[in-house]
Design an enzyme around this catalytic site. Structure first.
Site, PDB file in Angstrom:
ATOM      1  N   LYS A  21       0.501  -1.182  -0.052  1.00 17.25           N
ATOM      2  CA  LYS A  21      -0.049   0.294  -0.020  1.00 17.25           C
ATOM      3  C   LYS A  21       1.477   1.196  -0.049  1.00 17.25           C
ATOM      4  O   LYS A  21       0.604   2.161  -0.810  1.00 17.25           O
ATOM      5  CB  LYS A  21      -0.618   0.028   1.632  1.00 17.25           C
ATOM      6  N   ARG A  96     -10.074   0.698   8.621  1.00 13.23           N
ATOM      7  CA  ARG A  96      -9.371  -0.074   8.583  1.00 13.23           C
ATOM      8  C   ARG A  96      -9.730  -0.759   9.468  1.00 13.23           C
ATOM      9  O   ARG A  96      -9.895  -2.616   8.901  1.00 13.23           O
ATOM     10  CB  ARG A  96      -8.169   0.255   9.449  1.00 13.23           C
ATOM     11  N   ARG A 136      12.199  -6.213   5.106  1.00 14.78           N
ATOM     12  CA  ARG A 136      11.516  -4.631   4.557  1.00 14.78           C
ATOM     13  C   ARG A 136      12.701  -3.759   6.222  1.00 14.78           C
ATOM     14  O   ARG A 136      12.699  -3.821   7.128  1.00 14.78           O
ATOM     15  CB  ARG A 136      10.331  -3.872   5.155  1.00 14.78           C
ATOM     16  N   ARG A 168      11.582  -1.586  11.049  1.00 19.95           N
ATOM     17  CA  ARG A 168      10.186  -1.356  11.750  1.00 19.95           C
ATOM     18  C   ARG A 168       9.810  -2.116  13.400  1.00 19.95           C
ATOM     19  O   ARG A 168       9.889  -4.175  13.142  1.00 19.95           O
ATOM     20  CB  ARG A 168       9.135  -1.134  11.440  1.00 19.95           C
ATOM     21  N   ARG A 179      -0.261  -8.498  13.402  1.00 23.83           N
ATOM     22  CA  ARG A 179      -0.951  -7.669  12.755  1.00 23.83           C
ATOM     23  C   ARG A 179      -2.403  -9.100  11.176  1.00 23.83           C
ATOM     24  O   ARG A 179      -2.771  -7.846  11.371  1.00 23.83           O
ATOM     25  CB  ARG A 179      -0.373  -6.519  11.620  1.00 23.83           C
TER      26      ARG A 179
HETATM   27  P1  AP5 Z   1       5.246  -2.101   2.008  1.00 22.59           P
HETATM   28  O1  AP5 Z   1       4.196  -1.267   0.621  1.00 22.59           O
HETATM   29  O2  AP5 Z   1       5.616  -0.657   3.230  1.00 22.59           O
HETATM   30  O3  AP5 Z   1       3.552  -2.278   2.558  1.00 22.59           O
HETATM   31  P2  AP5 Z   1       2.364  -1.646   3.229  1.00 22.59           P
HETATM   32  O4  AP5 Z   1       0.476  -3.059   2.324  1.00 22.59           O
HETATM   33  O5  AP5 Z   1       2.187  -0.468   2.896  1.00 22.59           O
HETATM   34  O6  AP5 Z   1       2.583  -2.517   4.512  1.00 22.59           O
HETATM   35  P3  AP5 Z   1       2.501  -2.027   5.761  1.00 22.59           P
HETATM   36  O7  AP5 Z   1       2.819  -2.838   6.555  1.00 22.59           O
HETATM   37  O8  AP5 Z   1       3.504  -0.197   5.813  1.00 22.59           O
HETATM   38  O9  AP5 Z   1       1.177  -1.754   5.478  1.00 22.59           O
HETATM   39  P4  AP5 Z   1       0.180  -1.851   7.375  1.00 22.59           P
HETATM   40  O10 AP5 Z   1      -1.528  -1.605   7.239  1.00 22.59           O
HETATM   41  O11 AP5 Z   1       1.263  -3.006   8.494  1.00 22.59           O
HETATM   42  O12 AP5 Z   1       1.007  -0.514   8.091  1.00 22.59           O
HETATM   43  P5  AP5 Z   1       0.843   1.023   8.953  1.00 22.59           P
HETATM   44  O13 AP5 Z   1       1.714   1.540   8.678  1.00 22.59           O
HETATM   45  O14 AP5 Z   1      -0.405   1.118   7.770  1.00 22.59           O
HETATM   46  O15 AP5 Z   1       5.943  -2.913   1.911  1.00 22.59           O
HETATM   47  C1  AP5 Z   1       6.344  -3.595   2.276  1.00 22.59           C
HETATM   48  C2  AP5 Z   1       7.635  -4.002   1.295  1.00 22.59           C
HETATM   49  O16 AP5 Z   1       7.802  -4.949   0.609  1.00 22.59           O
HETATM   50  C3  AP5 Z   1       8.791  -2.771   1.719  1.00 22.59           C
HETATM   51  O17 AP5 Z   1       9.867  -3.762   1.890  1.00 22.59           O
HETATM   52  C4  AP5 Z   1       8.844  -2.632  -0.164  1.00 22.59           C
HETATM   53  O18 AP5 Z   1      10.026  -2.815  -0.125  1.00 22.59           O
HETATM   54  C5  AP5 Z   1       8.194  -4.213  -0.119  1.00 22.59           C
HETATM   55  N1  AP5 Z   1       6.981  -4.097  -1.222  1.00 22.59           N
HETATM   56  C6  AP5 Z   1       6.148  -3.472  -2.150  1.00 22.59           C
HETATM   57  N2  AP5 Z   1       5.960  -4.206  -2.926  1.00 22.59           N
HETATM   58  C7  AP5 Z   1       6.416  -5.397  -3.093  1.00 22.59           C
HETATM   59  C8  AP5 Z   1       6.830  -5.643  -5.092  1.00 22.59           C
HETATM   60  N3  AP5 Z   1       5.766  -5.720  -5.919  1.00 22.59           N
HETATM   61  N4  AP5 Z   1       7.537  -7.110  -4.888  1.00 22.59           N
HETATM   62  C9  AP5 Z   1       8.131  -6.875  -3.505  1.00 22.59           C
HETATM   63  N5  AP5 Z   1       8.375  -6.104  -3.109  1.00 22.59           N
HETATM   64  C10 AP5 Z   1       7.641  -5.551  -2.646  1.00 22.59           C
HETATM   65  O19 AP5 Z   1       0.215   0.129  10.101  1.00 22.59           O
HETATM   66  C11 AP5 Z   1       1.011   0.307  11.848  1.00 22.59           C
HETATM   67  C12 AP5 Z   1       0.390   0.478  12.294  1.00 22.59           C
HETATM   68  O20 AP5 Z   1      -0.326   1.733  12.628  1.00 22.59           O
HETATM   69  C13 AP5 Z   1      -1.105  -0.612  12.484  1.00 22.59           C
HETATM   70  O21 AP5 Z   1      -1.029  -1.656  12.983  1.00 22.59           O
HETATM   71  C14 AP5 Z   1      -1.773   0.128  13.808  1.00 22.59           C
HETATM   72  O22 AP5 Z   1      -1.081   0.170  14.776  1.00 22.59           O
HETATM   73  C15 AP5 Z   1      -1.622   1.361  13.334  1.00 22.59           C
HETATM   74  N6  AP5 Z   1      -2.798   1.997  12.554  1.00 22.59           N
HETATM   75  C16 AP5 Z   1      -2.609   2.484  11.356  1.00 22.59           C
HETATM   76  N7  AP5 Z   1      -3.240   3.069  10.303  1.00 22.59           N
HETATM   77  C17 AP5 Z   1      -3.870   2.452  11.481  1.00 22.59           C
HETATM   78  C18 AP5 Z   1      -5.857   2.534  11.401  1.00 22.59           C
HETATM   79  N8  AP5 Z   1      -6.669   2.964  10.307  1.00 22.59           N
HETATM   80  N9  AP5 Z   1      -6.290   2.808  12.519  1.00 22.59           N
HETATM   81  C19 AP5 Z   1      -5.733   2.108  13.662  1.00 22.59           C
HETATM   82  N10 AP5 Z   1      -4.722   2.165  14.132  1.00 22.59           N
HETATM   83  C20 AP5 Z   1      -4.148   1.798  12.183  1.00 22.59           C
END
Ligand code: AP5
Length: 224
Positions: A21, A96, A136, A168, A179
């Site tokens: 994402k 979410r 990552r 992270r 997660r």
């Molecule tokens: P990346 O692009 O970072 O993937 P992502 O889907 O953004 O993964 P996240 O781990 O950031 O998502 P998340 O939803 O768990 O975390 P968030 O920060 O929102 O890619 C991941 C890896 O894959 C990278 O190394 C990248 O280089 C690689 N990659 C990408 N595309 C690729 C491809 N095509 N091929 C190979 N490799 C590839 O949330 C974190 C925390 O914040 C949550 O757990 C929660 O505690 C809180 N939070 C955030 N939003 C909310 C909400 N709305 N409500 C409540 N709590 C929230």
């Protein structure tokens, strides 16, 4: 300059942790002149600053739980109001759960943009998600992500800005599994929510980053 509804798209990115994402939102936002709003990045910045918001959300993030809705919804809706003059906004990581999706609809229906134009669901198989998250590394300065599985010697600095690379805390395996559990329980129903409204676009999140970006740009372009 004020934008008419047709000029401005509200786009939601859905997908499991590691689906891409953040990577895709950054690329698509640049290509389509949109604002990228990541709830996870906003929370991580607050934790890094050590401010009041950061202190409130740190423990939830560290254990892979969702931050409570009253904190998250207020933070995102405040940012939505400051959307600037881009062609649209990409919400990465929000909504979410169903309560967040309903709050977003309610807030949008009170303003000039009415509703979410398209919810892009980036689908990736679970073994690939775990592989991506466990390898990552991120730049502490500019947040550029890198994949490093330990096979190519020591981790070096960011190729873009020379910043320090780090992992992270919530990418530890135990927290990744938590997660994913939260994702299947709370976020998967949001995919159905947008499907029922006719605004869901499912995109295969496997393969080259650029190919996936092209699929998403097309899906957004095809939306009403
Ligand atoms: P990346 O692009 O970072 O993937 P992502 O889907 O953004 O993964 P996240 O781990 O950031 O998502 P998340 O939803 O768990 O975390 P968030 O920060 O929102 O890619 C991941 C890896 O894959 C990278 O190394 C990248 O280089 C690689 N990659 C990408 N595309 C690729 C491809 N095509 N091929 C190979 N490799 C590839 O949330 C974190 C925390 O914040 C949550 O757990 C929660 O505690 C809180 N939070 C955030 N939003 C909310 C909400 N709305 N409500 C409540 N709590 C929230």
């Amino acid at each position: 300059m004020s934008l008419a509804k047709t000029d401005f798209k509200i786009v939601v990115f859905l997908g499991a942790p590691g689906a891409g994402k953040g990577t895709q939102a950054a690329g698509v936002a640049q290509e389509m002149h949109m604002t990228h709003l990541s709830s996870g990045d906003l929370f991580r910045q607050a934790v890094e600053r050590g401010d009041e918001l950061g202190m409130k959300v740190k423990s939830f993030m560290e254990r892979g739980a969702l931050v409570p809705d009253e904190i998250t919804i207020q933070m995102v809706l405040e940012r939505l109001e400051q959307r600037g003059e881009q062609r649209g906004i990409i919400l990465d990581g929000f909504p979410r759960n169903l309560a967040q999706a309903e709050s977003l609809d309610k807030a949008l229906s009170a303003g000039p943009y009415e509703n979410v134009d398209v919810a892009v669901y980036i689908s990736v198989e679970q073994p690939e998600l775990i592989k991506r998250l466990s390898s990552r590394w991120l730049c502490r300065q500019c947040q550029t992500p890198y994949n490093y599985d330990g096979s190519k010697g020591a981790v070096s600095a960011c190729a873009k800005c020379g910043g320090e690379l780090y992992q992270r805390p919530d990418d530890a395996m135990e927290t990744v599994l938590k997660r994913l559990e939260v994702y299947f329980r709370d976020t998967v129903p949001v995919i159905e929510y947008y499907k029922q409204r006719g605004t869901l676009a499912e995109v295969d999140g496997g393969g080259d980053v650029e190919d996936i970006t092209a699929r998403i740009v097309k899906a957004i372009g095809d939306s009403k």
